[in-house]
Scaffold this motif. Structure first.
Motif, PDB file in Angstrom:
ATOM      1  N   ARG A 117     -33.689  11.231   3.823  1.00 25.04           N
ATOM      2  CA  ARG A 117     -33.862  10.622   2.495  1.00 25.04           C
ATOM      3  C   ARG A 117     -34.512  11.604   1.521  1.00 25.04           C
ATOM      4  O   ARG A 117     -34.131  11.681   0.351  1.00 25.04           O
ATOM      5  N   ILE A 118     -35.488  12.334   2.010  1.00 34.54           N
ATOM      6  CA  ILE A 118     -36.169  13.302   1.137  1.00 34.54           C
ATOM      7  C   ILE A 118     -35.198  14.397   0.708  1.00 34.54           C
ATOM      8  O   ILE A 118     -35.159  14.796  -0.461  1.00 34.54           O
ATOM      9  N   ARG A 119     -34.385  14.883   1.639  1.00 34.03           N
ATOM     10  CA  ARG A 119     -33.447  15.959   1.299  1.00 34.03           C
ATOM     11  C   ARG A 119     -32.373  15.469   0.333  1.00 34.03           C
ATOM     12  O   ARG A 119     -32.022  16.160  -0.630  1.00 34.03           O
ATOM     13  N   VAL A 120     -31.827  14.282   0.590  1.00 32.40           N
ATOM     14  CA  VAL A 120     -30.710  13.791  -0.221  1.00 32.40           C
ATOM     15  C   VAL A 120     -31.191  13.248  -1.561  1.00 32.40           C
ATOM     16  O   VAL A 120     -30.711  13.654  -2.626  1.00 32.40           O
ATOM     17  N   LEU A 121     -32.157  12.328  -1.532  1.00 30.29           N
ATOM     18  CA  LEU A 121     -32.586  11.659  -2.752  1.00 30.29           C
ATOM     19  C   LEU A 121     -33.524  12.532  -3.589  1.00 30.29           C
ATOM     20  O   LEU A 121     -33.250  12.814  -4.755  1.00 30.29           O
ATOM     21  N   VAL A 122     -34.624  12.960  -2.982  1.00 27.20           N
ATOM     22  CA  VAL A 122     -35.640  13.673  -3.747  1.00 27.20           C
ATOM     23  C   VAL A 122     -35.174  15.072  -4.121  1.00 27.20           C
ATOM     24  O   VAL A 122     -35.138  15.435  -5.303  1.00 27.20           O
ATOM     25  N   GLN A 123     -34.770  15.858  -3.130  1.00 24.35           N
ATOM     26  CA  GLN A 123     -34.445  17.253  -3.410  1.00 24.35           C
ATOM     27  C   GLN A 123     -33.110  17.405  -4.132  1.00 24.35           C
ATOM     28  O   GLN A 123     -33.044  18.013  -5.208  1.00 24.35           O
ATOM     29  N   ASN A 124     -32.039  16.858  -3.589  1.00 23.51           N
ATOM     30  CA  ASN A 124     -30.736  17.013  -4.240  1.00 23.51           C
ATOM     31  C   ASN A 124     -30.624  16.161  -5.491  1.00 23.51           C
ATOM     32  O   ASN A 124     -29.990  16.565  -6.468  1.00 23.51           O
ATOM     33  N   GLY A 125     -31.240  14.978  -5.476  1.00 26.39           N
ATOM     34  CA  GLY A 125     -31.190  14.121  -6.653  1.00 26.39           C
ATOM     35  C   GLY A 125     -31.900  14.734  -7.850  1.00 26.39           C
ATOM     36  O   GLY A 125     -31.344  14.811  -8.947  1.00 26.39           O
ATOM     37  N   ILE A 126     -33.119  15.215  -7.630  1.00 26.27           N
ATOM     38  CA  ILE A 126     -33.862  15.830  -8.727  1.00 26.27           C
ATOM     39  C   ILE A 126     -33.248  17.164  -9.115  1.00 26.27           C
ATOM     40  O   ILE A 126     -33.319  17.573 -10.280  1.00 26.27           O
ATOM     41  N   ALA A 127     -32.608  17.849  -8.166  1.00 26.35           N
ATOM     42  CA  ALA A 127     -31.929  19.112  -8.485  1.00 26.35           C
ATOM     43  C   ALA A 127     -30.791  18.889  -9.486  1.00 26.35           C
ATOM     44  O   ALA A 127     -30.569  19.716 -10.378  1.00 26.35           O
ATOM     45  N   ILE A 128     -30.074  17.774  -9.345  1.00 30.21           N
ATOM     46  CA  ILE A 128     -29.026  17.443 -10.324  1.00 30.21           C
ATOM     47  C   ILE A 128     -29.649  17.239 -11.698  1.00 30.21           C
ATOM     48  O   ILE A 128     -29.161  17.759 -12.715  1.00 30.21           O
ATOM     49  N   TYR A 129     -30.747  16.493 -11.738  1.00 27.21           N
ATOM     50  CA  TYR A 129     -31.463  16.237 -12.998  1.00 27.21           C
ATOM     51  C   TYR A 129     -31.922  17.552 -13.628  1.00 27.21           C
ATOM     52  O   TYR A 129     -31.720  17.807 -14.817  1.00 27.21           O
ATOM     53  N   ALA A 130     -32.553  18.408 -12.808  1.00 29.39           N
ATOM     54  CA  ALA A 130     -33.074  19.681 -13.310  1.00 29.39           C
ATOM     55  C   ALA A 130     -31.945  20.587 -13.811  1.00 29.39           C
ATOM     56  O   ALA A 130     -32.085  21.258 -14.845  1.00 29.39           O
ATOM     57  N   THR A 131     -30.830  20.597 -13.094  1.00 26.92           N
ATOM     58  CA  THR A 131     -29.702  21.447 -13.491  1.00 26.92           C
ATOM     59  C   THR A 131     -29.106  20.975 -14.807  1.00 26.92           C
ATOM     60  O   THR A 131     -28.824  21.787 -15.707  1.00 26.92           O
ATOM     61  N   TRP A 132     -28.907  19.672 -14.926  1.00 25.54           N
ATOM     62  CA  TRP A 132     -28.293  19.149 -16.146  1.00 25.54           C
ATOM     63  C   TRP A 132     -29.208  19.342 -17.358  1.00 25.54           C
ATOM     64  O   TRP A 132     -28.737  19.676 -18.446  1.00 25.54           O
TER      65      TRP A 132
END
Length: 250
Positions: free
Chosen positions: A100-115
């Motif tokens: 959950r941490i890898r998918v939601l927190v790390q990859n999820g926030i990475a999408i936000y940060a990239t956009w």
């Protein structure tokens, strides 16, 4: 999330909606309107992250409540560092949480940060044109060049220097590709080919190649160099790790 929604709607304290700003200050790298649907995905992921974080207030592990027993959640950087430190223990005893941490927190926030990085470059383009009196063409080339440097630099960092901390973050390149496709569909004119048209296509190809290479490297390292192979789990108790980290920082 609340302020972002206010900005989207143009409510106080914002004077205009983000959509109106985009129309009033159109640039050569402003993406098509359909690309902004990604905010629905981002808000959905952020909501899921918040739900997961709040759930740690009510769940326990062997050391007490989850929210205070492992330092792996506050922000994406702390999450990467914390998960590297406590990952072996989580992988053995609470594997679902590590996923959950890898998918939601790390990859999820990475999408936000990239956009938001892409959005910041669009804003920079606007400033270069309106405040620095740069031409639209030159401003777009400048911001696209910055994006190219950021992408290539991140590829080097994530695959070598920061590899053990960010190994499973793979959502950055799809976000960049999505944004570039939106820009290309907005400015593409088969009868007129500008310098930035070629630059965008080249940048899109670069991001696509780096994404493929990233996936291949992640799969190869997952198989050949798993993070927790040969780890002595008895020596990876969270309390001991916390004490070691405390001594290092003190």
């Amino acid at each position: 999330m609340v302020f972002s929604n206010f900005a989207l709607a143009g409510r106080d304290p914002f004077l205009q909606s983000t959509g109106n700003i985009s129309v009033d200050y159109t640039t050569d790298i402003t993406p098509s309107n359909w690309t902004f649907a990604i905010w629905g995905i981002i808000y959905g992921l952020m909501a899921a992250v918040l739900v997961y974080v709040l759930s740690t207030l009510f769940r326990k592990n062997a050391y007490g409540y989850v929210y205070c027993s492992l330092a792996v959640l506050p922000l994406i950087a702390f999450s990467c560092i914390g998960l590297h430190a406590y990952g072996a223990w989580l992988h053995k005893y609470h594997r679902a949480d590590s996923y959950r941490i890898r998918v939601l927190v790390q990859n999820g926030i990475a999408i936000y940060a990239t956009w938001t990085t892409i959005a910041s470059l669009v804003n920079l383009n606007i400033v270069l044109v309106t405040e620095a009196n740069m031409s639209q063409n030159d401003a777009a080339t400048t911001t696209l060049s910055i994006l190219l440097v950021v992408i290539v630099t991140w590829f080097v960092l994530e695959n070598w220097l920061l590899e053990k901390h960010v190994r499973y973050i793979v959502s950055i390149y799809p976000t960049v590709i999505y944004g570039l496709v939106g820009v290309f569909t907005k400015i593409f004119d088969p009868e007129i080919t500008s310098r930035n048209d070629i630059f965008i296509v080249a940048l899109l190809a670069t991001a696509s190649v780096l994404f493929v290479l990233r996936i291949v490297l992640v799969i190869w390292k997952h198989i050949k160099r798993p993070l927790y192979r040969g780890v002595n789990f008895e020596a990876m108790e969270p309390t001991e790790i916390a004490q070691k980290n405390k001594k290092i920082f003190i």
